[in-house]
Design a protein around this motif. Structure first.
Motif, PDB file in Angstrom:
ATOM      1  N   ALA A 174      32.078  18.373  51.718  1.00 13.47           N
ATOM      2  CA  ALA A 174      32.513  18.911  50.339  1.00 13.47           C
ATOM      3  C   ALA A 174      34.311  19.647  50.434  1.00 13.47           C
ATOM      4  O   ALA A 174      34.704  19.886  49.805  1.00 13.47           O
ATOM      5  N   TYR A 226      30.650  27.701  48.688  1.00 11.53           N
ATOM      6  CA  TYR A 226      31.008  27.528  47.520  1.00 11.53           C
ATOM      7  C   TYR A 226      31.645  28.332  46.680  1.00 11.53           C
ATOM      8  O   TYR A 226      32.990  28.187  46.282  1.00 11.53           O
ATOM      9  N   LEU A 229      37.159  17.775  59.243  1.00 15.16           N
ATOM     10  CA  LEU A 229      37.892  18.993  58.571  1.00 15.16           C
ATOM     11  C   LEU A 229      39.222  19.169  59.173  1.00 15.16           C
ATOM     12  O   LEU A 229      40.103  19.485  58.218  1.00 15.16           O
ATOM     13  N   ILE A 241      28.194  20.005  53.167  1.00 16.85           N
ATOM     14  CA  ILE A 241      29.246  21.138  52.631  1.00 16.85           C
ATOM     15  C   ILE A 241      30.485  20.933  53.640  1.00 16.85           C
ATOM     16  O   ILE A 241      31.595  21.049  52.944  1.00 16.85           O
ATOM     17  N   ALA A 242      30.475  20.394  54.627  1.00 17.20           N
ATOM     18  CA  ALA A 242      31.623  20.191  55.406  1.00 17.20           C
ATOM     19  C   ALA A 242      32.408  19.214  54.661  1.00 17.20           C
ATOM     20  O   ALA A 242      33.597  19.206  54.670  1.00 17.20           O
ATOM     21  N   LEU A 291      24.487  21.019  56.051  1.00 16.96           N
ATOM     22  CA  LEU A 291      25.940  21.508  56.869  1.00 16.96           C
ATOM     23  C   LEU A 291      26.941  20.332  56.673  1.00 16.96           C
ATOM     24  O   LEU A 291      28.040  20.641  56.368  1.00 16.96           O
TER      25      LEU A 291
END
Lengths: 109, 164
Positions: free
Chosen positions: A78, B56, B149, A75-76, A72
């Protein structure tokens, strides 16, 4: 299941070989292609290869949930990399009118 | 089953490496990501497979294809200076690296032992298990990922905006 059999029917070594080949293809893409967007896709491919190896090890250690948490986070990271990387490519295109990494060798305008 | 998904993955990746058209290369990449998702299902991990397809193929590749179309860079530009020596050297380096690593994996006794001891298929990964581990043991990491993020989002907007 070991040796050639593991590669053909999905033993641990089979998954690792797929991950290694995937990583090599990604590395070759980054080294051989000049378009920045393709090089970016090569980087994503290398990240994915690492994920395949990670989750293969997790499955052969009895379905470890820690690996899933790690996945996880990967992925964050990425997703962050995709957002910032593509923004940089767009910024370069605005200034130089190119997406070729060879033509972006200097930091000056 | 394994060999099918492995071939889809590797052929998709090879297609991306060799394809002249950048859009077609991106679509080959989507095929490779689907193959990886299939491998995750075979690894008794449907959660990872779903995430792989959503993040993805659903988010990152759409973003990349969108940027390719926006910049209208469908074909690779002509090389300013051809660098045949460097290209062949890098190809040889990658091939040697891949060959050596595969040889090491096949020869490793530890990996063989792990493959035998973990051969029984474990119970499929569930979202509940992932959530419990994530919020019980890695809460700080989760918060930091959220912050990262946010920072990436603001950074991307700042980089693409013409005059800030």
């Amino acid at each position: 299941m070991t040796g050639m059999d593991a590669i053909l029917h999905g033993g641990l070594q089979g998954y690792l070989v797929v991950a290694l080949l995937l990583f090599s293809i990604g590395l070759a893409t980054v080294l051989l292609r000049r378009t920045l967007l393709l090089q970016f896709m090569g980087v994503e491919l290398m990240l994915n290869a690492a994920n395949v190896a990670l989750l293969a090890f997790a499955r052969f250690r009895g379905g470890d949930a820690q690996a899933m948490v790690f996945y996880l986070f990967i992925i964050a990271v990425a997703a962050c990399e995709a957002a910032v990387g593509l923004a940089l490519v767009i910024g370069l295109f605005r200034h130089r009118d190119t997406t070729d990494s060879d033509r972006a060798a200097s930091l000056k305008q | 089953m394994f060999i099918t998904f492995a071939l889809i993955t590797l052929l998709g990746a090879l297609g991306m490496l060799l394809q002249k058209n950048v859009i077609v290369a991106g679509l080959c990449m989507v095929a490779a990501f689907f193959g990886v998702a299939g491998l995750f299902v075979l690894l008794a991990n449907p959660v990872a497979a779903a995430l792989q397809i959503i993040v993805y193929t659903g988010a990152i590749m759409v973003l990349v294809l969108f940027v390719i179309m926006m910049l209208n860079s469908h074909e690779e530009e002509k090389a300013q200076t051809p660098r045949p020596v460097q290209r062949w050297l890098s190809l040889a380096l990658v091939a040697a690296l891949a060959f050596g690593a595969v040889k090491l994996v096949m020869a490793s006794a530890g990996l063989k032992a792990l493959a035998v001891s973990g051969a029984a298929v474990p119970r499929a990964m569930t979202l509940q298990k992932v959530g419990t581990t994530l919020f019980a043991d890695h809460l700080l990491g989760f918060e930091v990922a959220g912050l990262l993020l946010l920072a990436a989002m603001i950074g991307a907007v700042a980089l693409t905006k013409r005059d800030l």
